[in-house]
Every structure is written in C-alpha cells, then in structure tokens.
Motif scaffolding. Structure first.
Motif, PDB file in Angstrom:
ATOM      1  N   LEU A  11       0.826  -1.204   0.000  1.00 31.88           N
ATOM      2  CA  LEU A  11       0.000   0.000   0.000  1.00 31.88           C
ATOM      3  C   LEU A  11       0.864   1.260   0.000  1.00 31.88           C
ATOM      4  O   LEU A  11       2.007   1.237   0.435  1.00 31.88           O
ATOM      5  N   SER A  12       0.269   2.346  -0.446  1.00 32.14           N
ATOM      6  CA  SER A  12       0.968   3.633  -0.443  1.00 32.14           C
ATOM      7  C   SER A  12       0.728   4.344   0.882  1.00 32.14           C
ATOM      8  O   SER A  12      -0.154   3.959   1.666  1.00 32.14           O
ATOM      9  N   ASP A  13       1.476   5.417   1.118  1.00 26.36           N
ATOM     10  CA  ASP A  13       1.263   6.221   2.325  1.00 26.36           C
ATOM     11  C   ASP A  13      -0.158   6.795   2.342  1.00 26.36           C
ATOM     12  O   ASP A  13      -0.789   6.849   3.395  1.00 26.36           O
ATOM     13  N   ARG A  14      -0.664   7.200   1.183  1.00 27.03           N
ATOM     14  CA  ARG A  14      -2.037   7.715   1.108  1.00 27.03           C
ATOM     15  C   ARG A  14      -3.047   6.629   1.474  1.00 27.03           C
ATOM     16  O   ARG A  14      -4.057   6.899   2.122  1.00 27.03           O
ATOM     17  N   ASP A  15      -2.785   5.399   1.063  1.00 24.79           N
ATOM     18  CA  ASP A  15      -3.671   4.278   1.412  1.00 24.79           C
ATOM     19  C   ASP A  15      -3.712   4.094   2.927  1.00 24.79           C
ATOM     20  O   ASP A  15      -4.779   3.890   3.515  1.00 24.79           O
ATOM     21  N   ILE A  16      -2.550   4.159   3.541  1.00 20.02           N
ATOM     22  CA  ILE A  16      -2.475   3.979   4.998  1.00 20.02           C
ATOM     23  C   ILE A  16      -3.155   5.140   5.709  1.00 20.02           C
ATOM     24  O   ILE A  16      -3.864   4.945   6.694  1.00 20.02           O
ATOM     25  N   ASP A  17      -2.963   6.364   5.191  1.00 20.86           N
ATOM     26  CA  ASP A  17      -3.677   7.515   5.751  1.00 20.86           C
ATOM     27  C   ASP A  17      -5.185   7.274   5.710  1.00 20.86           C
ATOM     28  O   ASP A  17      -5.895   7.551   6.680  1.00 20.86           O
ATOM     29  N   TRP A  18      -5.676   6.760   4.572  1.00 21.62           N
ATOM     30  CA  TRP A  18      -7.101   6.485   4.443  1.00 21.62           C
ATOM     31  C   TRP A  18      -7.540   5.435   5.466  1.00 21.62           C
ATOM     32  O   TRP A  18      -8.588   5.588   6.111  1.00 21.62           O
ATOM     33  N   SER A 167       8.747   0.254   8.669  1.00 18.30           N
ATOM     34  CA  SER A 167       8.626   1.659   9.086  1.00 18.30           C
ATOM     35  C   SER A 167       7.175   2.119   8.975  1.00 18.30           C
ATOM     36  O   SER A 167       6.709   2.903   9.802  1.00 18.30           O
ATOM     37  N   ARG A 168       6.428   1.630   7.975  1.00 15.62           N
ATOM     38  CA  ARG A 168       5.013   1.978   7.863  1.00 15.62           C
ATOM     39  C   ARG A 168       4.210   1.421   9.028  1.00 15.62           C
ATOM     40  O   ARG A 168       3.302   2.074   9.529  1.00 15.62           O
ATOM     41  N   PHE A 169       4.535   0.208   9.459  1.00 14.69           N
ATOM     42  CA  PHE A 169       3.821  -0.371  10.598  1.00 14.69           C
ATOM     43  C   PHE A 169       4.088   0.447  11.859  1.00 14.69           C
ATOM     44  O   PHE A 169       3.177   0.764  12.608  1.00 14.69           O
ATOM     45  N   GLN A 170       5.341   0.808  12.083  1.00  6.40           N
ATOM     46  CA  GLN A 170       5.686   1.616  13.258  1.00  6.40           C
ATOM     47  C   GLN A 170       5.017   2.990  13.175  1.00  6.40           C
ATOM     48  O   GLN A 170       4.533   3.523  14.177  1.00  6.40           O
ATOM     49  N   TRP A 171       4.970   3.556  11.968  1.00  5.55           N
ATOM     50  CA  TRP A 171       4.317   4.845  11.743  1.00  5.55           C
ATOM     51  C   TRP A 171       2.819   4.721  12.020  1.00  5.55           C
ATOM     52  O   TRP A 171       2.219   5.580  12.655  1.00  5.55           O
ATOM     53  N   LEU A 172       2.213   3.638  11.549  1.00  2.00           N
ATOM     54  CA  LEU A 172       0.793   3.378  11.793  1.00  2.00           C
ATOM     55  C   LEU A 172       0.529   3.294  13.299  1.00  2.00           C
ATOM     56  O   LEU A 172      -0.389   3.944  13.823  1.00  2.00           O
ATOM     57  N   LEU A 173       1.337   2.516  14.019  1.00  2.00           N
ATOM     58  CA  LEU A 173       1.146   2.374  15.457  1.00  2.00           C
ATOM     59  C   LEU A 173       1.308   3.724  16.164  1.00  2.00           C
ATOM     60  O   LEU A 173       0.520   4.063  17.050  1.00  2.00           O
ATOM     61  N   LYS A 174       2.329   4.482  15.782  1.00  2.00           N
ATOM     62  CA  LYS A 174       2.573   5.778  16.405  1.00  2.00           C
ATOM     63  C   LYS A 174       1.399   6.713  16.183  1.00  2.00           C
ATOM     64  O   LYS A 174       0.917   7.364  17.112  1.00  2.00           O
TER      65      LYS A 174
END
Length: 179
Positions: A11-18, A167-174
């Motif tokens: 997924l993209s950063d925008r996908d994760i933001d969504w 890093s996306r998972f850690q960013w998501l958790l944060k």
C-alpha cells in the motif's frame, strides 16, 4: 508481525492515511469472541497488540491456532464473500484496528489503484499464510498457528521492501497511539 508487513509493503502512504482515517481502534478484553464462525463480518481487522485463539467446529472447537501482533483477520470473508470458517477469541487484552467493510468496499469502487494494491497485498498475504500452513503440516505439531510466536519479528520472504513495510507499521502504530 510479518503478515501486516506484506500488506503495508504494497500500500501507499495515502492508502495507509485512508485506513487510519476510516478505521477505529478498540481495546478488547480477554475472553471476547471477535469473529464467530458462520456469522457475517462487518469489518476487516488488524491485530496491533495481543494474542487471539482460533477454533473451528470442524475440529471439535479445539484451538487450531493462535494469532499474534500484525495479523490481519476477516480477509478471506472480505475476498470471497463467505461466512467465517472459524471463531477468533481474545486470549489477553488486544488492541484491534477495525476497518468497516462498507467503507473499504466503497473505497475500492472509487479508487481503482487502491483496489489493485489492496488485492495484490491480500493475495500475497493469503499465499504466505497457505505456504506456512502447508509447511507446518509437515512438522510434528500439525498446529495451524498462523505465525510461530518465536518468529514474531521475522520478515516474510515475499515482503518486497521489508524496511519500508516495517517503518510503515511503526508509523501506523505511532499515529494510532497519538490520536
């Protein structure tokens, strides 16, 4: 945790933001059945913290596996539209990210690129799970543990960019802990 990395790696950063904007975080106490075999699901779940037990009536309701941090739940029912084939119950307090099925379906209908990335991620995720299950059937335990707890931080070989996914998972958790 490597299963969610498969998805986050696609997924993209925008996908994760969504996903963050359209999901809810819930602390679920021990002993709560999150998914009931044969009952419709209204969300896709990501286990952020805790451990879940998987049971199935076909196995006499005995535990057939455990789910640990980073697993995705409800993806099979989301993909094939069928009812869950197992029940999932919290063993200890769990932090669950729930993405409503209706919103996810709408997003996929409106955003074709998101849909392609999502289905590619789920396909890789299911492939990884099936390969792991087949491998475990060759072992003595014959248990369907979704991931060996000793390998909680092992990265699946089909995560194309494991550093980015981690890093996306850690960013998501944060981000979830801050909101």
């Amino acid at each position: 945790m490597n299963k969610v990395l498969i998805i986050l790696g696609e997924l993209s950063d925008r996908d994760i933001d969504w996903m963050i904007a359209n999901s809810s975080r819930t602390k679920v106490p021990p002993g709560i059945t999150l998914i009931v075999e044969g009952k419709p699901l209204d969300a896709l779940y990501i286990l952020l913290e805790g451990t879940l037990s998987v049971t199935a009536s076909v196995m006499g309701q005995k535990e057939i596996g455990k789910i640990i941090c980073g697993e995705v739940l409800g993806e099979m029912s989301f993909v094939d539209g069928r009812l869950p084939s197992a029940s999932v119950t919290t063993i200890d307090e769990c932090l669950i990210l729930s993405i409503p099925r209706r919103l996810l379906t709408e997003k996929m209908e409106q955003d074709v690129l998101f849909s392609l990335r999502f289905y590619r991620a789920v396909t890789k995720f299911l492939s990884s799970r099936l390969r792991g299950t087949v491998q475990r059937f060759g072992e003595e335990t014959h248990s369907l543990i979704y991931q060996d707890p000793k390998d909680e931080f092992a990265i699946a070989p089909n995560v194309e960019n494991p550093d980015l996914a981690e890093s996306r998972f850690q960013w998501l958790l944060k981000r979830l802990k801050e909101s």
